[in-house]
Structure formats: C-alpha cells, structure tokens
Design an enzyme around this catalytic site. Structure first.
Site, mmCIF file in Angstrom:
data_model
loop_
_atom_site.group_PDB
_atom_site.id
_atom_site.type_symbol
_atom_site.label_atom_id
_atom_site.label_comp_id
_atom_site.label_asym_id
_atom_site.label_seq_id
_atom_site.Cartn_x
_atom_site.Cartn_y
_atom_site.Cartn_z
ATOM 1 N N ARG A 45 0.809 -1.217 0.000
ATOM 2 C CA ARG A 45 0.000 0.000 0.000
ATOM 3 C C ARG A 45 0.847 1.274 0.000
ATOM 4 O O ARG A 45 0.423 2.313 -0.464
ATOM 5 C CB ARG A 45 -0.862 -0.053 1.262
ATOM 6 C CG ARG A 45 -1.895 1.013 1.391
ATOM 7 C CD ARG A 45 -2.484 0.968 2.761
ATOM 8 N NE ARG A 45 -2.639 -0.442 3.190
ATOM 9 C CZ ARG A 45 -3.519 -0.842 4.081
ATOM 10 N NH1 ARG A 45 -4.329 0.019 4.641
ATOM 11 N NH2 ARG A 45 -3.603 -2.104 4.449
ATOM 12 N N LYS A 152 2.058 -20.642 6.566
ATOM 13 C CA LYS A 152 1.089 -20.966 7.601
ATOM 14 C C LYS A 152 0.642 -19.683 8.305
ATOM 15 O O LYS A 152 1.374 -18.700 8.207
ATOM 16 C CB LYS A 152 1.698 -21.946 8.589
ATOM 17 C CG LYS A 152 2.774 -21.300 9.459
ATOM 18 C CD LYS A 152 3.246 -22.272 10.473
ATOM 19 C CE LYS A 152 4.134 -21.640 11.472
ATOM 20 N NZ LYS A 152 3.604 -20.546 12.270
ATOM 21 N N GLU A 220 11.178 -22.034 23.127
ATOM 22 C CA GLU A 220 11.710 -20.716 22.781
ATOM 23 C C GLU A 220 11.823 -19.908 24.060
ATOM 24 O O GLU A 220 10.973 -20.016 24.947
ATOM 25 C CB GLU A 220 10.766 -20.013 21.813
ATOM 26 C CG GLU A 220 10.664 -20.713 20.481
ATOM 27 C CD GLU A 220 9.754 -19.959 19.530
ATOM 28 O OE1 GLU A 220 10.248 -19.130 18.762
ATOM 29 O OE2 GLU A 220 8.543 -20.192 19.595
ATOM 30 N N HIS A 244 5.270 -27.565 12.271
ATOM 31 C CA HIS A 244 6.673 -27.967 12.474
ATOM 32 C C HIS A 244 6.812 -29.299 13.223
ATOM 33 O O HIS A 244 7.537 -30.190 12.797
ATOM 34 C CB HIS A 244 7.435 -26.906 13.268
ATOM 35 C CG HIS A 244 7.332 -25.515 12.719
ATOM 36 N ND1 HIS A 244 7.232 -25.253 11.372
ATOM 37 C CD2 HIS A 244 7.327 -24.302 13.328
ATOM 38 C CE1 HIS A 244 7.163 -23.947 11.191
ATOM 39 N NE2 HIS A 244 7.213 -23.348 12.363
HETATM 40 C C1 BG6 Z 1 7.251 -19.797 13.534
HETATM 41 C C2 BG6 Z 1 6.286 -19.514 14.637
HETATM 42 O O1 BG6 Z 1 6.718 -20.716 12.626
HETATM 43 O O2 BG6 Z 1 8.453 -20.334 14.062
HETATM 44 C C3 BG6 Z 1 6.901 -18.604 15.679
HETATM 45 O O3 BG6 Z 1 5.136 -18.900 14.103
HETATM 46 C C4 BG6 Z 1 8.230 -19.143 16.127
HETATM 47 O O4 BG6 Z 1 6.017 -18.451 16.774
HETATM 48 C C5 BG6 Z 1 9.115 -19.458 14.936
HETATM 49 O O5 BG6 Z 1 8.841 -18.158 16.954
HETATM 50 C C6 BG6 Z 1 10.411 -20.110 15.359
HETATM 51 O O6 BG6 Z 1 11.219 -20.356 14.258
HETATM 52 P P1 BG6 Z 1 12.738 -20.758 14.455
HETATM 53 O O7 BG6 Z 1 13.232 -21.064 13.097
HETATM 54 O O8 BG6 Z 1 13.411 -19.601 15.111
HETATM 55 O O9 BG6 Z 1 12.730 -21.951 15.353
#
Ligand code: BG6
Length: 489
Positions: A45, A152, A220, A244
C-alpha cells in the site's frame, strides 16, 4: 540454478519479509544462485517508488543477511527490483502489476515465469488470488510457469484449512502450490533423513523393539513480542505443533521412501500421519499453560496477559504438550510426546529417542545412569548426541551417563544456509520435496482438532507457569502418569 523468473512479494512490510525473505534472496544472489534473468517485485500500500522499496530491501539485507554484504551483488540485485503500489481491492494495481512483470520479462529477461509469495494473513488469500486470476497472471501457458507460495497458518482447524485450500486450488494446480513449513528447510531437519537412511547404525534400533518413547521439543526463550495480533487465539499448538512438530514426527517415524522425490516422500509421510492416533485420554495426555511475569535470564519479563494487545481474559496457550501414538507395527506402544512453548529457560529444538533400559545390569553402582538416548539437536547447537553409560575412571565399577557429540561446526567448515534460502530456491526450481502437501496439512489438523476442541470445552484457563521455567506442573504430571519425565535439554 533456476531458470529466468520473477518473484512477487505480497506483504513486503511484514516481519517475515524483512527478517527472512529479503535477506535470503540476497544470500542466494551472493552465492550465485539467482539466475541472470531475475526480477523481484514488491507489492504494498505504501506510496513508494522502485528506489524506496530497493532501500527497504537494502536495509533488511544489511541487518539480517547471513553472508557478507558485497557491493557488486547488491548492484546486480538492485537492477531487478520493482515496486507496485496498491491495495488488494484495487483492480488497477493488479493491472499495473501485470505490466511491471511484462516490463521485467522484456528488460530483465524473466521469461514469463512468475512466483507469487503470499506473505499476508490467510484471510487475504481469496482476494489476492482472485485479482491475479482476473488479470490473467495465474494462467498456465506452455513453457511458462506461475506458482504460488503460501505461509502458515493453513487454517485454524480442518474445516477452515479445507476452505483455504479450495481458494488456492481454484487458481493453481497442486503442483504449483508451495506451502512453506520453514522447519523442512533447516539443514538439521534434512539431516534426519541422512542419519536414518544413509547409515546402518541407527535404523535397527529405530522401533518399538528398543525405543521406549520419543520427545519432540520446540522451546523458545522469547515471548510473543509484537505478534499479539497473530498469536492470540492461535496459541502454541496451532502455531507450531500442527506444522513444524508434526512434520518432525513424520520424518522421525516414517518408513524409508523409495527415493527422495516429492512423490515418494509424500507417500511415506502421509502413511505415518494417517497412523497417528490423537490422545485417548485428553486430561491425562495433554497439558497447556500460559506464561506469567517473572525474572527470566536476569530481566523482568511480562506475563502473557500483560503483553501489549492481549485481552485480560485470553485463554490462548503459550505452552502446549500432547502425547500421540502411532498405530503401526514399528511404533505400536511407543508414545510420542510433543511440546512447544514460549518463555522457556532456553531456546532449543530437539528430537530425543529415549531407549528402553538394558534388560539386566550386572552392576550395583548405577545411580547416575539415565536412559540411553539419541538426541537430534535441530537448533541452535546443531548436531547429534548419543547418551549412554560409561565407567567412571578409577572407581570400581561406577557407571555414569556420558555424551558423544557430533556438531556441525566441528565437522564441516561451511555454515548452514538459512531455511528460507533453501525453500525459495526450491520454489524457483519447482522442486517440491520440502513442501508439505495438502493431504498432510489436513491429516495434521485431524490429529490436533480433538485436542483443541477439548481445551476449548474446559471452563478453566491454561495453567500458569513462570517465565523462564520448563512449563506448568500439569505438564510434568502428564509425563509422570506413565512414569516418565521431560528432558531438560
Ligand atoms: C514460527 C512460529 O513458525 O516459528 C513462531 O510462528 C516461532 O512463533 C518461529 O517463533 C520459530 O522459528 P525458528 O526457526 O526460530 O525456530
């Protein structure tokens, strides 16, 4: 190297584009993997000229790319950058997009091949795809291709996933749809196939005969950051278990494919996902939690309900754990425990195959001997660890647990490409083994939907856990029910 083509990015102002996609494109250019006839078109935009968008790409590359910044690479990439200003309901903007792609075909020699990367919320897919169709950009003519890349969440349950797929498949045949699960682009995830199928060492014990259970963890240390709008109402299970973690499960548990073509991989992954049985006893075999404020890693962090944009009564889980079983000969009776969470003590993704105890131990001093385990360390300390018992030197026969480690850094000098480098190049090559097909997405929702329905039916909120800890007590209880414990990676 792919043939001539242009990549159109929708959602250029989003985090994903800035932190991952644009830097990955630059890294590919730097590695000499983008074709000479290449074009990058941003659509948004903002009232930008080509140069303004090029500056945005430049800044994101400077900040986030993996490989060093080189003026020659940048100068070449900059030549290929265009910007189209517009909103998704602006018919004229899509006419301009088409004209821009034609101009790139003429000037840059992109050959009429176009990939459309929809890095936008799924509720926009319908409109964007309808617009592309209206101006004839989804047409397939001989010798030219048109592909769509979607990120996703692929829906929020089976029904919405099917609706979304209907929209996408109305314009693109399945072979032109590339669904991104960026975990499949990670080197360590691809190494899982090498480890299992290039060796004689592991496969003989890779079954119910020796494996007691499997734990797949995606922890995380971060909270939800600025992503309240996306995350709230979605939660840990939809965010990463549906995609994942279930993909990791499929690669861990599937049979050997005849070859690594997309079709042969699809067959094996599908078979195993179809054999996954959702938990029988939801109260016993699932756990959910929500992080609360605490001191974590030396700083005071806010609880989920205090994060910006999160309603006070939100029931979204930031910790999700489920037990599933696989109803086939190889895995009958071997539980697979999947857990994913924010605000854990550290960031770690791993797959641990925990072996059964030795049938007999002719030792007395084994207090420090845990179960043998094969641990595939997906990130951040990429590698493989074997855990087993060894004699403590100079004691009589005291056995203690030790580790044998393979680390990528120790064995290879090359650094691993980012997942998005691999996935973008595969889109441009039209090589689909690393992209989940529609049926896998649907099978994953079939596994998760009953758990989500159960959680939604509970009158209670998710169990609290302090930020910086390994999750709520109910998660420990879930493992204790079968006499097991979660690993502390
Ligand atoms: C994403 C999620 O698919 O993967 C996030 O939506 C997440 O919430 C992220 O933080 C983590 O990715 P990676 O590669 O850092 O493990």
């Amino acid at each position: 190297m792919p043939g001539p083509c242009a990549l159109v990015l929708f959602g250029v102002t989003g985090d994903l584009s800035r932190k991952k996609l644009m830097p990955a494109l630059y890294d590919l250019a730097n590695r000499g993997l983008l074709p000479p006839g290449f074009g990058l078109v941003g659509f948004a935009r903002r009232d930008w000229a080509d140069e303004d968008f090029a500056q945005v790409v430049h800044d994101s590359v400077r900040e986030h790319s993996r490989t060093p910044f080189r003026e020659e690479t940048w100068a070449q990439l900059m030549e290929s950058i265009r910007f189209v200003q517009g909103t998704f309901d602006d018919d004229e903007a899509f006419v301009r997009l088409k004209a821009t792609l034609q101009e790139l075909d003429n000037v840059q020699g992109t050959g009429g091949n176009h990939a459309f990367y929809l890095s936008v919320p799924p509720r926009m897919f319908n409109q964007v795809i309808a617009q592309l169709t209206r101006v004839g950009l989804t047409e397939h003519s001989p010798g030219r291709w048109s592909r769509v890349v979607i990120e996703k969440p692929f829906g929020r349950d089976l029904t919405s996933a099917q609706e979304l797929e209907k929209t996408v498949s109305s314009a693109f045949p399945e072979s032109s749809v590339f669904r991104i699960d960026h975990y499949l682009g990670k080197e360590t995830v691809q190494n899982l196939l090498a480890l299992r199928f290039a060796n004689q060492l592991f496969e003989p014990i890779w079954s119910r005969t020796y494996i007691d259970h499997v734990q797949i963890t995606m922890a995380e240390d971060i909270g939800i950051g600025g992503r309240a709008g996306y995350y709230d109402g979605i939660g840990a299970a939809r965010d990463v278990i549906q995609n994942h973690l279930l993909q990791l499960l499929a690669l861990t548990a599937m049979e050997e494919p005849t070859s690594f073509t997309a079709e042969n991989l699809r067959i094996e992954k599908q078979k195993v996902l179809d054999a996954v049985r959702p938990p029988r006893d939801f109260a016993r075999d699932t756990a959910r939690g929500q992080y609360t404020g605490a001191w974590a890693g030396g700083v005071k962090v806010r609880g989920y309900l205090e994060e910006d944009g999160i309603p006070q009564d939100s029931r979204t889980e930031t910790y999700a754990a489920i037990r599933v079983d696989i109803d086939n000969r190889r895995w009958a009776g071997v539980p697979f425990y999947l857990r994913a969470a924010k605000r854990m003590p550290r960031r770690v993704t791993e797959i641990a195959l925990v072996l059964q105890p030795a049938p007999h131990l002719p030792f007395t001093d084994v207090a420090e001997l845990g179960a043998n385990a094969i641990v595939l360390r997906i990130q951040p300390d990429e590698g493989v660890t074997l855990r087993f018992g060894a004699k403590v030197p100079s004691t009589q026969m005291e056995i203690r647990e030790v580790s044998m480690d393979f680390t990528y850094g120790g064995s290879f000098t090359e650094s691993s490409p980012e997942a998005y480098e691999r996935l973008i190049i595969d889109v441009l090559l039209g090589d689909p083994p690393l992209f989940p097909q529609r049926a896998q997405v649907e099978a994953s929702w079939r596994i998760l939907d009953p758990v989500l329905d159960y959680w939604a039916s509970l009158p209670t909120t998710p169990d609290p856990y302090a930020s910086g800890t390994w999750g709520p007590e109910s998660a420990a209880a879930m493992m204790a029910a079968s006499g097991r414990t979660w690993r502390r990676p």
